[in-house]
Write a protein that holds these residues in place. Structure first.
Motif, PDB file in Angstrom:
ATOM      1  N   TRP A 205       0.850  -1.189   0.000  1.00 36.41           N
ATOM      2  CA  TRP A 205       0.000   0.000   0.000  1.00 36.41           C
ATOM      3  C   TRP A 205       0.887   1.239   0.000  1.00 36.41           C
ATOM      4  O   TRP A 205       1.809   1.348   0.810  1.00 36.41           O
ATOM      5  CB  TRP A 205      -0.908   0.007   1.225  1.00 36.41           C
ATOM      6  CG  TRP A 205      -1.865   1.166   1.249  1.00 36.41           C
ATOM      7  CD1 TRP A 205      -1.730   2.335   1.933  1.00 36.41           C
ATOM      8  CD2 TRP A 205      -3.096   1.265   0.524  1.00 36.41           C
ATOM      9  NE1 TRP A 205      -2.790   3.158   1.697  1.00 36.41           N
ATOM     10  CE2 TRP A 205      -3.659   2.526   0.844  1.00 36.41           C
ATOM     11  CE3 TRP A 205      -3.795   0.416  -0.345  1.00 36.41           C
ATOM     12  CZ2 TRP A 205      -4.875   2.960   0.309  1.00 36.41           C
ATOM     13  CZ3 TRP A 205      -4.998   0.852  -0.873  1.00 36.41           C
ATOM     14  CH2 TRP A 205      -5.527   2.099  -0.547  1.00 36.41           C
ATOM     15  N   ASP A 206       0.630   2.161  -0.908  1.00 39.78           N
ATOM     16  CA  ASP A 206       1.407   3.395  -1.010  1.00 39.78           C
ATOM     17  C   ASP A 206       1.246   4.206   0.274  1.00 39.78           C
ATOM     18  O   ASP A 206       0.127   4.616   0.617  1.00 39.78           O
ATOM     19  CB  ASP A 206       0.918   4.202  -2.217  1.00 39.78           C
ATOM     20  CG  ASP A 206       1.767   5.444  -2.483  1.00 39.78           C
ATOM     21  OD1 ASP A 206       2.626   5.783  -1.638  1.00 39.78           O
ATOM     22  OD2 ASP A 206       1.560   6.072  -3.530  1.00 39.78           O
ATOM     23  N   SER A 207       2.351   4.418   1.000  1.00 41.16           N
ATOM     24  CA  SER A 207       2.285   5.124   2.282  1.00 41.16           C
ATOM     25  C   SER A 207       1.836   6.578   2.119  1.00 41.16           C
ATOM     26  O   SER A 207       1.398   7.204   3.091  1.00 41.16           O
ATOM     27  CB  SER A 207       3.649   5.088   2.978  1.00 41.16           C
ATOM     28  OG  SER A 207       4.651   5.681   2.162  1.00 41.16           O
ATOM     29  N   ALA A 208       1.932   7.107   0.902  1.00 40.40           N
ATOM     30  CA  ALA A 208       1.501   8.490   0.657  1.00 40.40           C
ATOM     31  C   ALA A 208      -0.020   8.594   0.551  1.00 40.40           C
ATOM     32  O   ALA A 208      -0.578   9.695   0.623  1.00 40.40           O
ATOM     33  CB  ALA A 208       2.157   9.035  -0.607  1.00 40.40           C
ATOM     34  N   LYS A 209      -0.682   7.471   0.371  1.00 41.01           N
ATOM     35  CA  LYS A 209      -2.141   7.460   0.237  1.00 41.01           C
ATOM     36  C   LYS A 209      -2.787   7.235   1.602  1.00 41.01           C
ATOM     37  O   LYS A 209      -2.310   6.420   2.392  1.00 41.01           O
ATOM     38  CB  LYS A 209      -2.585   6.347  -0.722  1.00 41.01           C
ATOM     39  CG  LYS A 209      -2.182   6.548  -2.167  1.00 41.01           C
ATOM     40  CD  LYS A 209      -2.449   5.299  -2.992  1.00 41.01           C
ATOM     41  CE  LYS A 209      -3.880   4.855  -2.933  1.00 41.01           C
ATOM     42  NZ  LYS A 209      -4.126   3.645  -3.773  1.00 41.01           N
ATOM     43  N   PRO A 210      -3.868   7.948   1.888  1.00 44.52           N
ATOM     44  CA  PRO A 210      -4.584   7.700   3.148  1.00 44.52           C
ATOM     45  C   PRO A 210      -5.258   6.336   3.116  1.00 44.52           C
ATOM     46  O   PRO A 210      -5.590   5.826   2.041  1.00 44.52           O
ATOM     47  CB  PRO A 210      -5.617   8.835   3.197  1.00 44.52           C
ATOM     48  CG  PRO A 210      -5.835   9.209   1.761  1.00 44.52           C
ATOM     49  CD  PRO A 210      -4.500   9.014   1.082  1.00 44.52           C
TER      50      PRO A 210
ATOM     51  N   PRO B 229      -8.206   3.752   3.296  1.00 39.92           N
ATOM     52  CA  PRO B 229      -9.634   3.886   2.989  1.00 39.92           C
ATOM     53  C   PRO B 229     -10.478   3.571   4.216  1.00 39.92           C
ATOM     54  O   PRO B 229     -10.031   2.871   5.142  1.00 39.92           O
ATOM     55  CB  PRO B 229      -9.846   2.847   1.890  1.00 39.92           C
ATOM     56  CG  PRO B 229      -8.834   1.792   2.188  1.00 39.92           C
ATOM     57  CD  PRO B 229      -7.632   2.527   2.705  1.00 39.92           C
TER      58      PRO B 229
ATOM     59  N   GLN C 262     -15.257   2.692   1.821  1.00 40.74           N
ATOM     60  CA  GLN C 262     -14.461   2.850   0.603  1.00 40.74           C
ATOM     61  C   GLN C 262     -13.818   1.523   0.202  1.00 40.74           C
ATOM     62  O   GLN C 262     -13.689   1.219  -0.978  1.00 40.74           O
ATOM     63  CB  GLN C 262     -13.389   3.916   0.824  1.00 40.74           C
ATOM     64  CG  GLN C 262     -13.933   5.320   0.965  1.00 40.74           C
ATOM     65  CD  GLN C 262     -12.885   6.317   1.423  1.00 40.74           C
ATOM     66  OE1 GLN C 262     -11.956   5.984   2.168  1.00 40.74           O
ATOM     67  NE2 GLN C 262     -13.024   7.561   0.985  1.00 40.74           N
TER      68      GLN C 262
ATOM     69  N   GLN D 169      -2.334  -4.201   0.962  1.00 39.76           N
ATOM     70  CA  GLN D 169      -3.691  -4.556   0.569  1.00 39.76           C
ATOM     71  C   GLN D 169      -3.693  -6.080   0.491  1.00 39.76           C
ATOM     72  O   GLN D 169      -2.872  -6.679  -0.196  1.00 39.76           O
ATOM     73  CB  GLN D 169      -4.036  -3.953  -0.788  1.00 39.76           C
ATOM     74  CG  GLN D 169      -5.427  -4.317  -1.287  1.00 39.76           C
ATOM     75  CD  GLN D 169      -5.762  -3.624  -2.598  1.00 39.76           C
ATOM     76  OE1 GLN D 169      -5.686  -2.411  -2.693  1.00 39.76           O
ATOM     77  NE2 GLN D 169      -6.112  -4.407  -3.608  1.00 39.76           N
TER      78      GLN D 169
END
Length: 202
Positions: A22-27, A29, A33, A123
């Protein structure tokens, strides 16, 4: 969503698990979501499991005269399960496949030939064939322990040692409540089956 204090019974049982970093820059969900991220096959299985659960609750209120109806519905349910198992077997899940060794309502343990970084978020797609469980969630690596290596020769023609293996524990960070319920029910169902097998083996 689970908290650090959440703890559920877990059980040793083999299953398939797929990890995608999981991209650490993305919050992260929300559970709502996360539900929208489900591929069609997982959404189908989730919907069927929810319908069956609701149906079973209603069947508990039927009297003895309805036993024939109950048995017929169980037969139909088994037919649907067989079709869904076929769908699950054909599905190509996103991520790197690992062999799962233990699962419960709060997390999983998998076996890897290389250590996985602690704190890494993934994920995760779980596939427990026997219990018709297939779900999507997010989980964080909690621990990664080197298992005892087998250094003996694995055949007469080679003296190479088997590769090291690591037991990696992941705790769920984002998961739908209905999926936690599925995992809890599956762990209890498998435990009952294991106990029956032990009694027969005596």
């Amino acid at each position: 969503m689970l908290t650090d204090s959440t703890a559920y019974f877990s059980i040793n049982h083999p299953f398939d698990v797929y990890l995608s970093p999981w991209d650490s820059a993305k919050p992260l969900p929300s559970p709502e979501q996360l539900a929208m991220m489900l591929p069609t096959s997982l959404q189908l299985i989730s919907d069927v499991n929810a319908l069956e659960s609701d149906c079973l609750i209603q069947l508990r209120h039927l009297d003895d005269e309805a036993k024939a109806v109950v048995e017929f519905l169980k037969l139909q349910s088994r037919k649907i399960d067989m079709v869904l198992q076929h769908v699950m077997a054909k599905e190509e899940y996103e991520g790197t496949r690992y062999n799962g060794s233990r699962f419960g309502g709060s997390g999983i343990t998998l076996v890897s030939t290389a250590p996985i970084e602690l704190g890494q978020m993934f994920q995760v797609t779980l596939h427990i064939k026997e219990e018709l469980v297939a779900l999507l969630c997010l989980a964080k690596v909690k621990s990664c322990t080197l298992l005892e290596a087998d250094t003996q020769a694995n055949s007469e023609t080679t003296s190479e040692a088997k590769p090291a293996q690591y037991a990696c524990e992941l705790a769920f960070s984002v998961i739908q409540d209905s999926d936690v319920e599925q995992l809890v029910k599956a762990s209890l169902s498998i435990q009952q089956k294991q106990l029956k097998l032990r009694k027969l083996a005596r």
